[in-house]
Design a protein around this motif. Structure first.
Motif, PDB file in Angstrom:
ATOM      1  N   PRO A 197       0.813  -1.212   0.000  1.00  0.00           N
ATOM      2  CA  PRO A 197       0.000   0.000   0.000  1.00  0.00           C
ATOM      3  C   PRO A 197       0.850   1.269   0.000  1.00  0.00           C
ATOM      4  O   PRO A 197       1.938   1.311   0.588  1.00  0.00           O
ATOM      5  CB  PRO A 197      -0.796  -0.114   1.304  1.00  0.00           C
ATOM      6  CG  PRO A 197      -0.757  -1.564   1.664  1.00  0.00           C
ATOM      7  CD  PRO A 197       0.551  -2.066   1.164  1.00  0.00           C
ATOM      8  N   ILE A 198       0.350   2.307  -0.663  1.00  0.00           N
ATOM      9  CA  ILE A 198       1.032   3.599  -0.639  1.00  0.00           C
ATOM     10  C   ILE A 198       0.956   4.201   0.756  1.00  0.00           C
ATOM     11  O   ILE A 198       1.903   4.838   1.226  1.00  0.00           O
ATOM     12  CB  ILE A 198       0.418   4.549  -1.688  1.00  0.00           C
ATOM     13  CG1 ILE A 198       0.727   4.042  -3.100  1.00  0.00           C
ATOM     14  CG2 ILE A 198       0.942   5.972  -1.508  1.00  0.00           C
ATOM     15  CD1 ILE A 198       0.118   4.896  -4.195  1.00  0.00           C
ATOM     16  N   ALA A 199      -0.179   4.014   1.446  1.00  0.00           N
ATOM     17  CA  ALA A 199      -0.365   4.599   2.767  1.00  0.00           C
ATOM     18  C   ALA A 199       0.613   3.999   3.768  1.00  0.00           C
ATOM     19  O   ALA A 199       0.930   2.805   3.726  1.00  0.00           O
ATOM     20  CB  ALA A 199      -1.799   4.360   3.237  1.00  0.00           C
ATOM     21  N   GLY A 200       1.107   4.847   4.648  1.00  0.00           N
ATOM     22  CA  GLY A 200       1.968   4.400   5.722  1.00  0.00           C
ATOM     23  C   GLY A 200       3.419   4.753   5.503  1.00  0.00           C
ATOM     24  O   GLY A 200       3.901   4.831   4.374  1.00  0.00           O
ATOM     25  N   HIS A 201       4.113   4.979   6.622  1.00  0.00           N
ATOM     26  CA  HIS A 201       5.552   5.213   6.577  1.00  0.00           C
ATOM     27  C   HIS A 201       6.260   3.867   6.577  1.00  0.00           C
ATOM     28  O   HIS A 201       6.001   3.011   7.424  1.00  0.00           O
ATOM     29  CB  HIS A 201       5.997   6.028   7.790  1.00  0.00           C
ATOM     30  CG  HIS A 201       7.479   6.210   7.858  1.00  0.00           C
ATOM     31  ND1 HIS A 201       8.131   7.229   7.220  1.00  0.00           N
ATOM     32  CD2 HIS A 201       8.446   5.481   8.496  1.00  0.00           C
ATOM     33  CE1 HIS A 201       9.432   7.133   7.448  1.00  0.00           C
ATOM     34  NE2 HIS A 201       9.645   6.083   8.223  1.00  0.00           N
ATOM     35  N   GLY A 217       6.347  -1.091   8.755  1.00  0.00           N
ATOM     36  CA  GLY A 217       6.139   0.349   8.765  1.00  0.00           C
ATOM     37  C   GLY A 217       5.161   0.793   9.826  1.00  0.00           C
ATOM     38  O   GLY A 217       4.893   0.090  10.820  1.00  0.00           O
ATOM     39  N   PHE A 218       4.574   1.961   9.589  1.00  0.00           N
ATOM     40  CA  PHE A 218       3.708   2.607  10.579  1.00  0.00           C
ATOM     41  C   PHE A 218       2.575   3.336   9.881  1.00  0.00           C
ATOM     42  O   PHE A 218       2.780   3.999   8.851  1.00  0.00           O
ATOM     43  CB  PHE A 218       4.509   3.609  11.411  1.00  0.00           C
ATOM     44  CG  PHE A 218       3.658   4.551  12.227  1.00  0.00           C
ATOM     45  CD1 PHE A 218       3.104   4.133  13.428  1.00  0.00           C
ATOM     46  CD2 PHE A 218       3.392   5.839  11.787  1.00  0.00           C
ATOM     47  CE1 PHE A 218       2.310   4.987  14.182  1.00  0.00           C
ATOM     48  CE2 PHE A 218       2.614   6.705  12.528  1.00  0.00           C
ATOM     49  CZ  PHE A 218       2.066   6.276  13.738  1.00  0.00           C
ATOM     50  N   VAL A 219       1.370   3.192  10.415  1.00  0.00           N
ATOM     51  CA  VAL A 219       0.230   4.023  10.045  1.00  0.00           C
ATOM     52  C   VAL A 219      -0.416   4.494  11.338  1.00  0.00           C
ATOM     53  O   VAL A 219      -0.410   3.773  12.337  1.00  0.00           O
ATOM     54  CB  VAL A 219      -0.802   3.265   9.181  1.00  0.00           C
ATOM     55  CG1 VAL A 219      -0.270   3.012   7.782  1.00  0.00           C
ATOM     56  CG2 VAL A 219      -1.222   1.957   9.841  1.00  0.00           C
ATOM     57  N   PRO A 220      -0.965   5.717  11.366  1.00  0.00           N
ATOM     58  CA  PRO A 220      -1.598   6.222  12.598  1.00  0.00           C
ATOM     59  C   PRO A 220      -2.963   5.575  12.824  1.00  0.00           C
ATOM     60  O   PRO A 220      -4.003   6.223  12.802  1.00  0.00           O
ATOM     61  CB  PRO A 220      -1.711   7.727  12.335  1.00  0.00           C
ATOM     62  CG  PRO A 220      -1.813   7.833  10.851  1.00  0.00           C
ATOM     63  CD  PRO A 220      -0.959   6.723  10.294  1.00  0.00           C
ATOM     64  N   ALA A 221      -2.943   4.265  13.054  1.00  0.00           N
ATOM     65  CA  ALA A 221      -4.172   3.511  13.258  1.00  0.00           C
ATOM     66  C   ALA A 221      -3.843   2.289  14.102  1.00  0.00           C
ATOM     67  O   ALA A 221      -2.684   1.919  14.282  1.00  0.00           O
ATOM     68  CB  ALA A 221      -4.780   3.091  11.916  1.00  0.00           C
ATOM     69  N   ALA A 222      -4.891   1.646  14.608  1.00  0.00           N
ATOM     70  CA  ALA A 222      -4.710   0.488  15.471  1.00  0.00           C
ATOM     71  C   ALA A 222      -4.535  -0.770  14.626  1.00  0.00           C
ATOM     72  O   ALA A 222      -5.363  -1.692  14.656  1.00  0.00           O
ATOM     73  CB  ALA A 222      -5.901   0.349  16.418  1.00  0.00           C
ATOM     74  N   GLN A 223      -3.449  -0.816  13.861  1.00  0.00           N
ATOM     75  CA  GLN A 223      -3.142  -2.004  13.069  1.00  0.00           C
ATOM     76  C   GLN A 223      -1.633  -2.093  12.860  1.00  0.00           C
ATOM     77  O   GLN A 223      -0.943  -1.073  12.823  1.00  0.00           O
ATOM     78  CB  GLN A 223      -3.854  -1.972  11.719  1.00  0.00           C
ATOM     79  CG  GLN A 223      -3.416  -0.839  10.800  1.00  0.00           C
ATOM     80  CD  GLN A 223      -4.157  -0.838   9.478  1.00  0.00           C
ATOM     81  OE1 GLN A 223      -5.340  -1.159   9.427  1.00  0.00           O
ATOM     82  NE2 GLN A 223      -3.483  -0.477   8.416  1.00  0.00           N
ATOM     83  N   SER A 224      -1.149  -3.304  12.740  1.00  0.00           N
ATOM     84  CA  SER A 224       0.276  -3.527  12.516  1.00  0.00           C
ATOM     85  C   SER A 224       0.555  -3.486  11.015  1.00  0.00           C
ATOM     86  O   SER A 224      -0.075  -4.226  10.250  1.00  0.00           O
ATOM     87  CB  SER A 224       0.706  -4.874  13.091  1.00  0.00           C
ATOM     88  OG  SER A 224       0.516  -4.920  14.490  1.00  0.00           O
TER      89      SER A 224
END
Length: 357
Positions: A197-201, A217-224
Protein backbone atom coordinates in the motif's frame (compact mmCIF):
# COMPACT_ATOMS: atom_id res chain seq x y z
CA UNK A 1 44.58 8.00 8.19
CA UNK A 2 43.20 7.04 11.59
CA UNK A 3 40.69 9.22 13.38
CA UNK A 4 40.10 9.19 17.12
CA UNK A 5 36.77 7.97 18.42
CA UNK A 6 34.14 10.68 19.07
CA UNK A 7 34.60 12.42 22.39
CA UNK A 8 32.37 11.09 25.11
CA UNK A 9 31.83 7.69 23.46
CA UNK A 10 31.07 5.05 26.12
CA UNK A 11 33.76 2.44 26.78
CA UNK A 12 31.76 -0.72 27.36
CA UNK A 13 33.37 -4.08 26.57
CA UNK A 14 32.17 -5.43 23.19
CA UNK A 15 29.40 -2.82 23.00
CA UNK A 16 29.18 0.00 20.48
CA UNK A 17 26.61 2.77 20.76
CA UNK A 18 25.76 5.49 18.29
CA UNK A 19 24.28 8.78 19.48
CA UNK A 20 22.55 9.97 16.33
CA UNK A 21 22.22 13.53 15.19
CA UNK A 22 19.41 14.33 14.48
CA UNK A 23 5.05 -5.23 -13.47
CA UNK A 24 8.73 -6.38 -13.68
CA UNK A 25 10.97 -3.93 -15.43
CA UNK A 26 14.65 -4.60 -15.92
CA UNK A 27 17.00 -1.74 -15.05
CA UNK A 28 20.71 -2.17 -15.64
CA UNK A 29 23.07 -0.18 -13.48
CA UNK A 30 25.94 1.65 -15.13
CA UNK A 31 29.18 0.72 -13.41
CA UNK A 32 32.15 3.03 -13.67
CA UNK A 33 35.77 1.95 -13.34
CA UNK A 34 36.63 1.17 -9.69
CA UNK A 35 37.66 4.24 -7.71
CA UNK A 36 40.47 3.97 -5.19
CA UNK A 37 40.27 5.41 -1.72
CA UNK A 38 42.64 8.41 -1.54
CA UNK A 39 45.96 7.70 0.18
CA UNK A 40 46.69 9.38 2.43
CA UNK A 41 43.04 9.92 3.37
CA UNK A 42 41.71 13.45 3.46
CA UNK A 43 42.24 15.22 6.77
CA UNK A 44 39.26 15.29 9.15
CA UNK A 45 39.55 17.15 12.42
CA UNK A 46 36.27 15.90 13.92
CA UNK A 47 33.37 13.65 13.04
CA UNK A 48 30.06 12.37 14.36
CA UNK A 49 28.85 8.86 13.58
CA UNK A 50 25.49 8.79 11.81
CA UNK A 51 25.51 4.98 11.49
CA UNK A 52 27.72 1.98 12.24
CA UNK A 53 27.86 -1.80 11.82
CA UNK A 54 30.37 -4.03 13.57
CA UNK A 55 31.48 -7.23 11.83
CA UNK A 56 33.33 -8.47 14.93
CA UNK A 57 34.56 -7.15 18.27
CA UNK A 58 37.33 -5.28 16.47
CA UNK A 59 36.35 -4.67 12.83
CA UNK A 60 33.45 -2.48 11.80
CA UNK A 61 32.10 0.22 9.52
CA UNK A 62 30.57 3.63 10.11
CA UNK A 63 29.49 6.77 8.34
CA UNK A 64 29.68 10.42 9.26
CA UNK A 65 28.02 13.34 7.53
CA UNK A 66 30.44 13.12 4.57
CA UNK A 67 32.66 10.06 5.08
CA UNK A 68 32.68 6.26 5.13
CA UNK A 69 34.76 5.04 8.06
CA UNK A 70 36.28 1.73 9.12
CA UNK A 71 37.69 0.56 12.44
CA UNK A 72 39.93 -2.40 13.25
CA UNK A 73 40.28 -1.83 17.00
CA UNK A 74 36.71 -1.86 18.26
CA UNK A 75 35.97 1.79 17.55
CA UNK A 76 38.90 3.42 19.34
CA UNK A 77 40.30 4.67 16.01
CA UNK A 78 38.60 5.12 12.62
CA UNK A 79 40.06 5.22 9.10
CA UNK A 80 38.49 7.31 6.36
CA UNK A 81 37.88 4.96 3.38
CA UNK A 82 35.62 7.29 1.38
CA UNK A 83 36.16 7.08 -2.39
CA UNK A 84 37.17 10.25 -4.20
CA UNK A 85 34.88 12.25 -6.47
CA UNK A 86 31.82 12.45 -4.21
CA UNK A 87 29.79 15.62 -3.46
CA UNK A 88 31.23 17.75 -0.68
CA UNK A 89 27.96 18.04 1.24
CA UNK A 90 24.69 16.11 1.76
CA UNK A 91 21.48 16.67 -0.19
CA UNK A 92 19.55 19.58 1.35
CA UNK A 93 17.70 18.46 4.47
CA UNK A 94 19.75 15.27 4.91
CA UNK A 95 22.07 14.74 7.91
CA UNK A 96 24.46 12.63 5.85
CA UNK A 97 25.83 12.40 2.32
CA UNK A 98 24.73 8.76 2.36
CA UNK A 99 21.03 7.90 2.58
CA UNK A 100 21.53 4.23 3.40
CA UNK A 101 24.39 1.79 3.93
CA UNK A 102 24.58 -1.98 4.07
CA UNK A 103 27.76 -3.72 5.20
CA UNK A 104 27.76 -7.48 4.70
CA UNK A 105 30.98 -8.39 6.52
CA UNK A 106 34.43 -7.04 7.38
CA UNK A 107 35.31 -6.48 3.72
CA UNK A 108 32.12 -5.98 1.70
CA UNK A 109 29.53 -3.24 1.77
CA UNK A 110 27.64 -0.61 -0.15
CA UNK A 111 26.29 2.89 0.36
CA UNK A 112 24.05 5.09 -1.74
CA UNK A 113 24.63 8.77 -2.48
CA UNK A 114 21.31 10.35 -3.60
CA UNK A 115 21.22 12.66 -6.58
CA UNK A 116 17.47 13.09 -6.33
CA UNK A 117 14.43 10.89 -5.84
CA UNK A 118 14.96 8.91 -9.06
CA UNK A 119 18.74 8.79 -9.32
CA UNK A 120 21.72 7.96 -7.17
CA UNK A 121 25.24 6.60 -7.12
CA UNK A 122 25.70 3.24 -5.42
CA UNK A 123 29.16 2.69 -3.94
CA UNK A 124 30.26 -0.96 -3.69
CA UNK A 125 33.41 -2.40 -2.13
CA UNK A 126 34.59 -5.97 -1.58
CA UNK A 127 38.12 -5.21 -0.28
CA UNK A 128 37.54 -3.29 2.95
CA UNK A 129 37.15 0.06 1.20
CA UNK A 130 40.46 0.10 -0.68
CA UNK A 131 38.56 0.47 -3.98
CA UNK A 132 34.93 1.19 -4.82
CA UNK A 133 32.69 0.56 -7.82
CA UNK A 134 30.34 3.43 -8.61
CA UNK A 135 27.02 2.30 -10.09
CA UNK A 136 24.33 4.66 -11.41
CA UNK A 137 20.96 3.44 -10.09
CA UNK A 138 17.36 4.59 -10.79
CA UNK A 139 16.69 5.53 -7.16
CA UNK A 140 18.20 7.94 -4.68
CA UNK A 141 16.55 7.05 -1.40
CA UNK A 142 16.55 3.32 -0.69
CA UNK A 143 17.04 0.81 2.12
CA UNK A 144 18.78 -2.50 1.38
CA UNK A 145 18.62 -6.15 2.43
CA UNK A 146 21.01 -8.87 1.21
CA UNK A 147 20.92 -12.63 1.85
CA UNK A 148 24.44 -13.18 0.45
CA UNK A 149 27.10 -11.29 -1.46
CA UNK A 150 25.14 -11.36 -4.75
CA UNK A 151 21.43 -11.43 -3.93
CA UNK A 152 19.80 -8.35 -2.49
CA UNK A 153 16.79 -6.05 -2.57
CA UNK A 154 16.23 -2.30 -2.33
CA UNK A 155 13.11 -0.54 -1.10
CA UNK A 156 13.19 2.74 -3.04
CA UNK A 157 11.12 5.65 -1.74
CA UNK A 158 9.22 7.55 -4.44
CA UNK A 159 7.85 10.35 -2.29
CA UNK A 160 6.38 11.20 1.10
CA UNK A 161 3.22 13.27 1.60
CA UNK A 162 -0.01 13.21 3.64
CA UNK A 163 0.71 9.91 5.34
CA UNK A 164 1.65 8.21 2.07
CA UNK A 165 5.00 6.77 1.00
CA UNK A 166 4.95 4.95 -2.35
CA UNK A 167 7.89 2.58 -2.79
CA UNK A 168 9.37 0.39 -5.51
CA UNK A 169 11.10 -2.91 -4.79
CA UNK A 170 14.26 -3.63 -6.80
CA UNK A 171 16.33 -6.81 -6.89
CA UNK A 172 19.96 -7.52 -7.72
CA UNK A 173 21.60 -10.88 -8.41
CA UNK A 174 25.11 -9.56 -9.07
CA UNK A 175 25.99 -7.78 -5.84
CA UNK A 176 24.39 -4.45 -6.75
CA UNK A 177 25.93 -3.84 -10.18
CA UNK A 178 22.50 -4.08 -11.86
CA UNK A 179 18.95 -3.86 -10.53
CA UNK A 180 15.49 -4.95 -11.74
CA UNK A 181 12.20 -3.46 -10.52
CA UNK A 182 10.07 -6.35 -9.30
CA UNK A 183 7.10 -4.48 -7.80
CA UNK A 184 5.78 -1.00 -7.16
CA UNK A 185 2.75 1.27 -7.10
CA UNK A 186 2.62 4.44 -9.15
CA UNK A 187 1.45 7.54 -7.24
CA UNK A 188 -2.18 8.37 -7.93
CA UNK A 189 -3.12 4.80 -8.88
CA UNK A 190 -4.91 2.17 -6.78
CA UNK A 191 -2.79 -0.46 -5.07
CA UNK A 192 -2.94 -3.58 -7.25
CA UNK A 193 -3.62 -7.00 -5.70
CA UNK A 194 -0.44 -8.12 -3.99
CA UNK A 195 1.09 -4.65 -3.95
CA UNK A 196 2.47 -2.75 -0.97
CA UNK A 197 0.00 0.00 0.00
CA UNK A 198 1.03 3.60 -0.64
CA UNK A 199 -0.37 4.60 2.77
CA UNK A 200 1.97 4.40 5.72
CA UNK A 201 5.55 5.21 6.58
CA UNK A 202 7.87 2.38 5.50
CA UNK A 203 10.58 1.44 8.02
CA UNK A 204 12.38 -0.97 5.71
CA UNK A 205 12.57 -4.49 4.33
CA UNK A 206 14.45 -7.63 5.29
CA UNK A 207 14.81 -10.88 3.36
CA UNK A 208 15.37 -14.26 4.97
CA UNK A 209 16.17 -16.22 1.80
CA UNK A 210 15.79 -15.92 -1.97
CA UNK A 211 11.98 -15.96 -1.73
CA UNK A 212 10.81 -14.81 1.70
CA UNK A 213 10.96 -11.25 3.01
CA UNK A 214 9.07 -8.65 5.04
CA UNK A 215 8.25 -4.97 4.74
CA UNK A 216 7.46 -3.11 7.96
CA UNK A 217 6.14 0.35 8.76
CA UNK A 218 3.71 2.61 10.58
CA UNK A 219 0.23 4.02 10.04
CA UNK A 220 -1.60 6.22 12.60
CA UNK A 221 -4.17 3.51 13.26
CA UNK A 222 -4.71 0.49 15.47
CA UNK A 223 -3.14 -2.00 13.07
CA UNK A 224 0.28 -3.53 12.52
CA UNK A 225 1.85 -2.53 9.17
CA UNK A 226 3.68 -5.75 8.29
CA UNK A 227 3.68 -7.45 4.89
CA UNK A 228 5.29 -10.72 3.80
CA UNK A 229 6.42 -11.85 0.35
CA UNK A 230 7.02 -15.45 -0.67
CA UNK A 231 7.98 -14.78 -4.29
CA UNK A 232 11.10 -12.58 -3.97
CA UNK A 233 9.21 -9.30 -3.65
CA UNK A 234 6.78 -9.54 -6.56
CA UNK A 235 3.65 -9.79 -4.40
CA UNK A 236 2.97 -9.00 -0.75
CA UNK A 237 0.33 -10.03 1.79
CA UNK A 238 -0.57 -8.37 5.09
CA UNK A 239 0.53 -10.31 8.16
CA UNK A 240 -1.35 -9.75 11.40
CA UNK A 241 0.51 -9.60 14.70
CA UNK A 242 -1.06 -10.53 18.06
CA UNK A 243 -1.46 -7.53 20.37
CA UNK A 244 -0.74 -7.67 24.09
CA UNK A 245 -3.79 -6.94 26.26
CA UNK A 246 -4.43 -3.20 26.69
CA UNK A 247 -2.89 -2.07 23.39
CA UNK A 248 -5.77 -2.83 21.03
CA UNK A 249 -6.43 0.88 20.33
CA UNK A 250 -2.80 1.97 20.01
CA UNK A 251 -1.05 3.43 17.01
CA UNK A 252 1.56 0.78 16.14
CA UNK A 253 5.04 1.12 14.68
CA UNK A 254 6.64 -2.11 13.38
CA UNK A 255 10.34 -2.61 12.72
CA UNK A 256 11.58 -5.20 10.18
CA UNK A 257 12.27 -8.64 11.68
CA UNK A 258 15.70 -10.01 12.51
CA UNK A 259 16.14 -13.73 11.78
CA UNK A 260 18.37 -16.32 13.46
CA UNK A 261 18.71 -19.50 11.42
CA UNK A 262 15.89 -21.06 9.44
CA UNK A 263 13.06 -20.73 11.95
CA UNK A 264 13.72 -18.21 14.74
CA UNK A 265 13.25 -14.46 14.61
CA UNK A 266 12.21 -11.32 16.48
CA UNK A 267 10.71 -7.95 15.63
CA UNK A 268 10.05 -4.83 17.69
CA UNK A 269 6.70 -3.05 17.94
CA UNK A 270 6.12 0.33 19.55
CA UNK A 271 2.66 1.35 20.80
CA UNK A 272 1.63 5.02 20.92
CA UNK A 273 -1.27 5.89 23.21
CA UNK A 274 -1.74 9.69 23.25
CA UNK A 275 -3.33 10.98 26.42
CA UNK A 276 -2.31 7.98 28.49
CA UNK A 277 0.54 7.53 30.97
CA UNK A 278 2.87 6.17 29.81
CA UNK A 279 1.97 7.02 26.23
CA UNK A 280 4.77 4.90 24.68
CA UNK A 281 5.40 1.20 25.19
CA UNK A 282 7.22 -1.50 23.23
CA UNK A 283 7.15 -5.26 22.85
CA UNK A 284 9.14 -7.92 21.02
CA UNK A 285 7.31 -10.40 18.82
CA UNK A 286 8.94 -13.83 18.45
CA UNK A 287 8.63 -16.49 15.75
CA UNK A 288 9.83 -20.10 15.77
CA UNK A 289 8.37 -21.14 12.41
CA UNK A 290 10.19 -18.90 9.97
CA UNK A 291 7.84 -15.93 10.41
CA UNK A 292 4.58 -17.66 9.58
CA UNK A 293 3.25 -16.86 13.06
CA UNK A 294 4.36 -14.46 15.80
CA UNK A 295 3.90 -14.35 19.58
CA UNK A 296 4.03 -11.20 21.70
CA UNK A 297 6.34 -11.23 24.74
CA UNK A 298 6.35 -8.88 27.73
CA UNK A 299 5.77 -5.14 27.04
CA UNK A 300 8.08 -2.52 28.55
CA UNK A 301 7.82 1.24 28.87
CA UNK A 302 9.48 3.52 26.32
CA UNK A 303 11.18 2.92 23.00
CA UNK A 304 14.31 0.85 22.47
CA UNK A 305 17.47 0.41 20.49
CA UNK A 306 18.20 -3.30 20.70
CA UNK A 307 20.68 -6.04 19.84
CA UNK A 308 20.26 -9.81 20.09
CA UNK A 309 23.10 -12.33 20.05
CA UNK A 310 20.66 -15.18 19.32
CA UNK A 311 16.93 -15.73 19.54
CA UNK A 312 17.02 -15.98 23.36
CA UNK A 313 19.80 -13.63 24.49
CA UNK A 314 19.36 -9.93 23.80
CA UNK A 315 19.69 -6.39 25.10
CA UNK A 316 17.39 -3.38 24.86
CA UNK A 317 18.50 0.17 25.59
CA UNK A 318 15.22 1.83 26.50
CA UNK A 319 14.53 5.55 26.27
CA UNK A 320 11.76 6.76 28.55
CA UNK A 321 9.17 9.36 27.46
CA UNK A 322 10.11 11.43 30.51
CA UNK A 323 13.83 11.19 29.74
CA UNK A 324 16.58 8.85 30.81
CA UNK A 325 17.75 5.50 29.50
CA UNK A 326 18.36 2.04 30.92
CA UNK A 327 19.95 -1.13 29.55
CA UNK A 328 17.93 -4.33 29.92
CA UNK A 329 18.98 -7.94 29.28
CA UNK A 330 16.82 -10.94 28.40
CA UNK A 331 17.76 -14.60 28.13
CA UNK A 332 14.28 -15.86 27.20
CA UNK A 333 13.45 -13.91 24.02
CA UNK A 334 11.99 -10.91 25.83
CA UNK A 335 9.62 -12.62 28.23
CA UNK A 336 11.60 -11.32 31.22
CA UNK A 337 14.12 -8.49 31.48
CA UNK A 338 16.90 -7.72 33.97
CA UNK A 339 18.47 -4.25 34.39
CA UNK A 340 22.18 -4.04 33.51
CA UNK A 341 24.36 -1.35 35.17
CA UNK A 342 26.03 0.88 32.54
CA UNK A 343 27.90 4.15 32.19
CA UNK A 344 25.69 5.28 29.30
CA UNK A 345 25.11 9.00 29.24
CA UNK A 346 21.58 10.32 29.66
CA UNK A 347 21.21 11.04 25.94
CA UNK A 348 18.96 9.56 23.23
CA UNK A 349 20.66 6.52 21.70
CA UNK A 350 19.81 5.71 18.10
CA UNK A 351 21.70 2.44 17.65
CA UNK A 352 22.95 -0.41 19.81
CA UNK A 353 25.07 -3.37 18.76
CA UNK A 354 26.41 -6.01 21.13
CA UNK A 355 28.79 -8.47 19.47
CA UNK A 356 29.58 -10.64 22.48
CA UNK A 357 28.64 -10.96 26.13
Amino acid sequence: MHLPAPKGAPRLPAVLLCLLTVVAMGVAGCAARPTATPSPASQLTSFHLTSFKMASETVGWGTSETAILRTTDGGAMWSDVTPSGLPSRPVAGRPSLFYSEHFLDANAGLAIVPEGQDAGTLLITSNAGRTWDKVAVPFGFAQFSFVDARNGWAMAVRGVADGQMPVDIYRTTDGGKSWARVSGVDPGTPTPPGGLPIAGHKNGIVFHDLKTGWAAGFVPAAQSWLFITRDAGRTWQRQDLPLPPGFESSEINVEPPRLFGAKDGILLEAFYQPGQTPYLNSVFQVTHDGGETWQATTPFTGSAAYSFLDIAHGFALTSQPSGGASLLETRDSGRTWTPVPTNIADEPVGMLQIVSA
